[in-house]
Enzyme design. Structure first.
Site, PDB file in Angstrom:
ATOM      1  CE  LYS A 221      -2.343   4.787   7.206  1.00  0.00           C
ATOM      2  NZ  LYS A 221      -3.627   5.301   7.694  1.00  0.00           N
TER       3      LYS A 221
ATOM      4  CD  GLU B 294     -11.875   5.916   3.873  1.00  0.00           C
ATOM      5  OE1 GLU B 294     -11.507   4.851   4.391  1.00  0.00           O
ATOM      6  OE2 GLU B 294     -11.112   6.618   3.201  1.00  0.00           O
TER       7      GLU B 294
ATOM      8  NE  ARG C 218      -2.664   1.010   3.480  1.00  0.00           N
ATOM      9  CZ  ARG C 218      -3.415   0.776   4.543  1.00  0.00           C
ATOM     10  NH1 ARG C 218      -4.670   0.374   4.391  1.00  0.00           N
ATOM     11  NH2 ARG C 218      -2.943   0.917   5.767  1.00  0.00           N
TER      12      ARG C 218
HETATM   13  C1  LIG Z   1      -8.753   6.814   5.891  1.00  0.00           C
HETATM   14  C2  LIG Z   1      -8.555   5.443   6.416  1.00  0.00           C
HETATM   15  N1  LIG Z   1      -9.376   4.466   5.992  1.00  0.00           N
HETATM   16  C3  LIG Z   1      -9.244   3.190   6.438  1.00  0.00           C
HETATM   17  C4  LIG Z   1      -8.259   2.835   7.346  1.00  0.00           C
HETATM   18  C5  LIG Z   1      -8.132   1.427   7.813  1.00  0.00           C
HETATM   19  O1  LIG Z   1      -7.089   0.788   7.146  1.00  0.00           O
HETATM   20  P1  LIG Z   1      -6.328  -0.426   7.830  1.00  0.00           P
HETATM   21  O2  LIG Z   1      -7.345  -1.481   8.084  1.00  0.00           O
HETATM   22  O3  LIG Z   1      -5.333  -0.871   6.810  1.00  0.00           O
HETATM   23  O4  LIG Z   1      -5.727   0.078   9.073  1.00  0.00           O
HETATM   24  C6  LIG Z   1      -7.388   3.820   7.820  1.00  0.00           C
HETATM   25  C7  LIG Z   1      -6.329   3.498   8.787  1.00  0.00           C
HETATM   26  O5  LIG Z   1      -5.298   3.057   8.433  1.00  0.00           O
HETATM   27  C8  LIG Z   1      -7.530   5.148   7.335  1.00  0.00           C
HETATM   28  O6  LIG Z   1      -6.708   6.104   7.757  1.00  0.00           O
END
Ligand SMILES: Cc1ncc(COP(=O)(O)O)c(C=O)c1O
Length: 336
Positions: free
Chosen positions: A183, A219, A80
């Site tokens: 991210k 989300e 990622r």
């Molecule tokens: C915007 C956002 N969506 C979703 C997630 C959840 O992702 P993950 O399950 O990989 O932690 C996160 C946290 O990492 C996030 O910052």
């Protein structure tokens, strides 16, 4: 050993012993370097400071009953981060270098990995930034990748209890074809204002609708969204949300538990049909949702004060795999 009170830890920054760094210079990545300093020296014209060339990750390590340390799906975080780098034109780091840096940082700070049963874990924060000078809007030619760690408490100090989310249509976290799927720091800066407003108004986070039409669920502030109805786990398919590794894992576990799984556009109206809803991510695995308040229409969607039966099952299953209480049949866990 150290004298931290594991049971009282929150989710906040704490110093540990070492961090690991790797520099990209003259067209190549160097060796991993260990540092005990929490500072970095950075050029005043570094692209990370001016143009947001910054990507980060978040993952966790857990102690099992056998006292061994387990790291959950770090290859997914490595990939990622590569995708985030591709999205904002930063130099990609090889997956193996990412994983080696994570292993090294965890081992060097082993004394900070909370004991089994404390509910706490070791949070791992990798980040990659443009460090070279540019004053025109251009990608850097130099990069720094770092990993640091800190022990963090259970996300729910009072236990696994549902909270409320809020919808505000006047704020967007990401543009429809923008950087929401990466991210990168800019997305988080863009969500702070309404995130703070939500907390002030008594909600745990903002639930974003799609920025183009405001018709579909995107989300939650820092987590993906799922809804459950008719034994089906339903989660949004969208180009502007972060592909959550927790959500990807929950989809697999939901199928194994005999549920159907649908990844598709989720219309706002469907909020009225779900039997359970939750937010999912590394921090809490699942945060069950008690209610969603649509602030623009003064409308509540209610889901009950206790976590739903599927949310509980999914939560317990994933936690058990992470700590080694249940066998890891998917190859998700690396034991150090
Ligand atoms: C915007 C956002 N969506 C979703 C997630 C959840 O992702 P993950 O399950 O990989 O932690 C996160 C946290 O990492 C996030 O910052």
């Amino acid at each position: 050993m150290n004298n931290l009170d594991w049971e009282k830890l929150g989710f906040g920054y704490l110093d540990t012993d070492y961090n690991v760094r790797c520099y990209f210079k003259n067209g190549q990545w160097g060796d991993l370097e260990v540092s005990s300093s929490t500072n970095i020296e950075i050029h005043v014209a570094a692209t990370a400071l001016h143009y947001g060339q910054e990507a980060f990750e978040g993952l966790k390590a857990f102690k099992g009953k056998d006292d061994k340390i387990r790291i959950f799906r770090m290859d997914e975080n490595a990939r990622r981060m590569q995708s985030s780098c591709e999205g904002i034109l930063m130099q990609q780091l090889p997956v193996e270098t990412f994983m080696e840096a994570v292993r090294k940082t965890v081992k060097l700070n082993e004394r900070f990995v909370p004991p089994y049963g404390s509910g706490a874990s070791l949070y791992i924060r990798p980040l990659l930034i443009g460090t070279g000078p540019q004053i025109g809007v251009k990608p850097s030619e130099e990069y720094l990748f770092m990993v640091f760690v800190m022990p963090v408490g259970p996300y729910f100090p009072q236990g696994f209890m549902p909270t409320d989310l809020v919808i505000y249509r006047e704020y967007d976290r990401a543009a429809p074809q923008g950087t929401g799927k990466y991210k990168v720091g800019g997305n988080y800066a863009a969500s702070m204002y309404e995130g703070k407003l939500a907390k002030k108004e008594g909600f745990s986070a903002v639930l974003y609708l799609d920025s183009r039409e405001k018709k579909y669920i995107d989300e939650c502030g820092p987590a993906n969204f799922f809804g459950i109805k008719n034994n089906t786990y339903i989660t949004p398919l969208s180009d502007s949300i972060l592909p959550s590794i927790t959500n990807k894992s929950l989809m697999v576990l939901a199928e194994e538990l005999g549920m159907k799984v649908e990844r598709r556009k989720v219309p706002y109206e469907e909020l009225a049909e779900f039997e359970e809803v939750g937010a999912c991510g590394t921090a809490a695995v699942i945060s069950p949702i008690k209610g969603i308040y649509d602030s623009d229409n003064d409308r509540w969607f209610k889901y009950g004060d206790e976590p739903g039966k599927w949310s509980k099952k999914l939560y317990n299953r994933l936690k058990a795999i992470q700590t080694g209480d249940e066998p890891d049949t998917h190859g998700w866990v690396e034991t150090l």
